[in-house]
Design a protein around this motif. Structure first.
Motif, mmCIF file in Angstrom:
data_model
loop_
_atom_site.group_PDB
_atom_site.id
_atom_site.type_symbol
_atom_site.label_atom_id
_atom_site.label_comp_id
_atom_site.label_asym_id
_atom_site.label_seq_id
_atom_site.Cartn_x
_atom_site.Cartn_y
_atom_site.Cartn_z
ATOM 1 N N LYS A 169 -2.009 -2.042 -20.327
ATOM 2 C CA LYS A 169 -3.173 -2.638 -20.979
ATOM 3 C C LYS A 169 -4.236 -3.007 -19.952
ATOM 4 C CE LYS A 169 -2.318 -5.077 -24.768
ATOM 5 N NZ LYS A 169 -1.850 -6.121 -25.690
ATOM 6 N N GLY A 170 -5.484 -2.913 -20.360
ATOM 7 C CA GLY A 170 -6.590 -3.382 -19.523
ATOM 8 C C GLY A 170 -6.505 -2.902 -18.096
ATOM 9 N N ARG A 171 -6.474 -3.857 -17.166
ATOM 10 C CA ARG A 171 -6.517 -3.503 -15.745
ATOM 11 C C ARG A 171 -5.281 -2.724 -15.269
ATOM 12 N NH1 ARG A 171 -8.027 -8.714 -12.680
ATOM 13 N NH2 ARG A 171 -8.799 -9.262 -14.722
ATOM 14 N N GLU A 172 -4.182 -2.911 -15.963
ATOM 15 C CA GLU A 172 -2.966 -2.155 -15.589
ATOM 16 C C GLU A 172 -3.195 -0.648 -15.679
ATOM 17 O OE1 GLU A 172 0.283 -5.317 -17.489
ATOM 18 O OE2 GLU A 172 -0.257 -3.491 -18.581
ATOM 19 N N MET A 173 -4.217 -0.252 -16.449
ATOM 20 C CA MET A 173 -4.480 1.181 -16.626
ATOM 21 C C MET A 173 -5.011 1.852 -15.359
ATOM 22 S SD MET A 173 -5.913 1.651 -20.491
ATOM 23 C CE MET A 173 -6.110 3.398 -20.233
ATOM 24 N N SER A 174 -5.294 1.068 -14.333
ATOM 25 C CA SER A 174 -5.814 1.654 -13.083
ATOM 26 C C SER A 174 -4.715 1.945 -12.074
ATOM 27 C CB SER A 174 -6.819 0.701 -12.441
ATOM 28 O OG SER A 174 -7.909 0.544 -13.288
ATOM 29 N N GLU A 175 -3.464 1.611 -12.420
ATOM 30 C CA GLU A 175 -2.394 1.750 -11.425
ATOM 31 C C GLU A 175 -1.624 3.060 -11.586
ATOM 32 O OE1 GLU A 175 -0.200 -1.893 -11.889
ATOM 33 O OE2 GLU A 175 -2.061 -3.012 -11.609
ATOM 34 N N LEU A 176 -1.751 3.929 -10.570
ATOM 35 C CA LEU A 176 -1.064 5.223 -10.651
ATOM 36 C C LEU A 176 0.228 5.266 -9.839
ATOM 37 C CD1 LEU A 176 -4.093 7.702 -10.383
ATOM 38 C CD2 LEU A 176 -2.849 7.030 -12.433
ATOM 39 N N ARG A 177 0.401 4.287 -8.934
ATOM 40 C CA ARG A 177 1.596 4.252 -8.055
ATOM 41 C C ARG A 177 1.845 5.616 -7.395
ATOM 42 N NH1 ARG A 177 4.086 -0.853 -9.567
ATOM 43 N NH2 ARG A 177 2.206 -1.851 -10.308
ATOM 44 N N ILE A 178 1.002 5.926 -6.451
ATOM 45 C CA ILE A 178 1.013 7.255 -5.813
ATOM 46 C C ILE A 178 1.964 7.317 -4.620
ATOM 47 C CG2 ILE A 178 -0.442 8.974 -4.629
ATOM 48 C CD1 ILE A 178 -2.825 7.758 -6.174
ATOM 49 N N ILE A 179 2.705 8.403 -4.519
ATOM 50 C CA ILE A 179 3.528 8.677 -3.328
ATOM 51 C C ILE A 179 2.927 9.926 -2.660
ATOM 52 C CG2 ILE A 179 5.811 9.344 -2.476
ATOM 53 C CD1 ILE A 179 6.939 7.978 -5.051
ATOM 54 N N ARG A 180 2.611 9.792 -1.376
ATOM 55 C CA ARG A 180 2.053 10.953 -0.665
ATOM 56 C C ARG A 180 3.154 11.703 0.082
ATOM 57 N NH1 ARG A 180 -3.202 9.651 -1.619
ATOM 58 N NH2 ARG A 180 -3.268 7.396 -1.910
ATOM 59 N N ASN A 181 3.124 13.028 -0.044
ATOM 60 C CA ASN A 181 4.069 13.866 0.687
ATOM 61 C C ASN A 181 5.537 13.493 0.408
ATOM 62 O OD1 ASN A 181 4.611 15.971 2.325
ATOM 63 N ND2 ASN A 181 4.154 14.929 4.249
ATOM 64 N N GLY A 182 5.836 13.172 -0.845
ATOM 65 C CA GLY A 182 7.194 12.727 -1.194
ATOM 66 C C GLY A 182 8.004 13.818 -1.884
ATOM 67 N N TYR A 183 9.042 13.391 -2.596
ATOM 68 C CA TYR A 183 9.998 14.329 -3.210
ATOM 69 C C TYR A 183 10.282 13.930 -4.660
ATOM 70 C CZ TYR A 183 10.888 15.665 1.610
ATOM 71 O OH TYR A 183 10.746 16.107 2.894
ATOM 72 N N VAL A 184 10.462 14.952 -5.502
ATOM 73 C CA VAL A 184 10.968 14.724 -6.864
ATOM 74 C C VAL A 184 12.166 15.653 -7.038
ATOM 75 C CG1 VAL A 184 10.489 14.767 -9.343
ATOM 76 C CG2 VAL A 184 8.620 14.296 -7.751
#
Ligand code: NIG
Ligand code: FE
Length: 416
Positions: free
Chosen positions: A25-40
């Motif tokens: 909701k609201g401001r929480e919508m700006s959080e993408l929690r990005i991992i750079r050069n990581g693994y899935v």
């Protein structure tokens, strides 16, 4: 060494969209929690690892996503996927300045498509919709909602929902059904709307529920279609039969549709161009998700978009959808995200949250998909762009590279 089915590595950015177990909701919508050069890591269709460090797994397939980004597959939470009867001829009328309502009175609109959908066989509807699903997949959609609403008789509404069920079984993406018998009053009930509402409540809803053909019940709450009281009656009847309410609310006029959605605990209120201040406030305080459909506004050649900024700034949860239908004919969530950015001033991070995790929650599947988290289904999109900022920046072309549904690659860009 543990072995897994797929390992994705080297991506410039993994947008995990991790967060609370509910819509952002609201401001929480700006959080993408990005991992750079990581693994899935993916095994048995599920995400088994996501992180910065190499998990040290042996993988049957290693995908090198160098120079690209990895994000959750798009979820399209508002479509009218199954129909026959294109309305390309309406474009000319729109260019001449006729409104949606004018065109409907001239013989176009929903009832035009209803005539042709009634005539179409299940096989034909399946074929037509399958082509649209293919187009969704190519553009990165891995789950969609699909409404009935071009049948408007017991037999034809059931026919559409049966096609939805068949598509869900046979096509690679998940299709979640919504019953929308209250999309318009069909021609044969002209002047007898109460009788049609009664048919929906007494016959259609019980049969759809009995046969478990829809998870949601929707209503087009609008002047000339179904008013607030009729909408409430239909949605309450749906709820009594186990269907969760959704509403086409406040699109062309304010009918206090958003307020109604919050009052009856609808999972979403959709469109919202004319939402009132009170409606915005109520949405911000409730769990009802605002699904915005900017491609519809675009297709209607209107300039008035939903007040996305106000909704988010007040603390509401916003999702985005195509509204794929014969009036607004697109399957492309990337285009919708670009419109949301350019025409509604949603931030780039917000449009991504709105097209993934919030969209998933708006159709009741946020606990299963919509983010890249351990334990969730491996519905993953790789885009051939160096950063997520390119999603709106490089507009009008397809940025998808690889589409993964439940751990399986269902589409890959042809590199020729
Ligand atoms: O969501 N607004 C109502 N229903 C659709 C349009 C359907 C049609 O025009 O065929 C919508 O925009
Ligand atoms: Fe719609």
């Amino acid at each position: 060494m543990k072995s897994v089915d797929v390992l994705i590595k080297g991506a410039n950015e993994i947008l995990t969209v991790k967060g609370p177990k509910r819509a952002r909701k609201g401001r929480e919508m700006s959080e993408l929690r990005i991992i750079r050069n990581g693994y899935v890591a993916i095994d048995n269709g599920k995400i088994v690892y996501v992180g910065k460090d190499n998990p040290g797994y042996q993988a049957d397939e290693v995908i090198d996503a160098k120079g690209k980004i990895v994000l959750p597959g798009f979820v399209d939470p508002h479509t009218h996927l199954v129909f026959s009867g294109y309305r390309d001829f309406e474009l000319d009328l729109k260019l001449k300045g006729y409104s949606y309502q004018d065109i409907s009175e001239m013989g176009g609109g929903i009832n035009y498509t209803v005539k042709l959908t009634r005539k179409a066989s299940k096989e034909r509807l399946f074929e037509e919709a399958s082509k649209r699903i293919k187009s969704m997949i190519i553009h990165g959609t891995t789950t969609c909602e699909a409404k009935s609403g071009y049948g408007l008789s017991l037999k034809d509404e059931i026919k559409i929902l049966e096609v939805n069920r068949e598509l869900n079984k046979k096509q690679p993406i998940d299709i979640i059904s919504t019953f929308l018998g209250a999309h318009a009053v069909p021609e044969e009930y002209k002047g007898k709307k109460e009788e049609y509402v009664k048919l929906i409540i007494d016959e259609m809803i019980p049969e759809v529920a009995e046969r478990d053909l829809a998870r949601f019940c929707d209503v087009f709450c609008e002047k000339g279609y179904f008013n607030r009281e009729e909408s409430r009656e239909i949605l309450v009847a749906g709820k009594e039969h186990g269907m969760i309410p959704k509403i086409h609310a406040d699109e062309f006029s304010n009918c206090s549709g958003a307020e109604l959605a919050c009052e009856i605990g609808a999972i979403s209120a959709d469109h919202l161009l004319k939402v009132s201040e009170k409606g915005i406030e109520m949405l911000a305080k409730s769990n009802t998700i605002a699904i915005l459909l900017p491609a519809t506004v675009f297709s209607l050649m209107s300039k008035e978009f939903a007040p996305a900024r106000k909704l988010i700034d007040c603390g509401a949860a916003v999702a985005l959808a195509t509204d794929l239908n014969p009036n607004c004919y697109t399957e492309n969530m990337q285009f919708v995200m670009q419109l949301a950015c350019f025409c509604m001033k949603m931030k780039i991070e917000e449009v991504i949250v709105a097209a993934t995790i919030n969209a998933a929650y708006s159709i009741g599947v946020g606990d299963k998909i919509g983010s890249i988290e351990q334990g969730k289904d491996a519905d993953i999109l790789i885009m051939d762009i160096p950063s997520y900022t390119f999603i709106p920046y490089h507009f009008g072309i397809n940025l998808a590279d690889t589409v993964i549904k439940s751990g399986k690659i269902i589409w890959k860009k042809n590199l020729d």
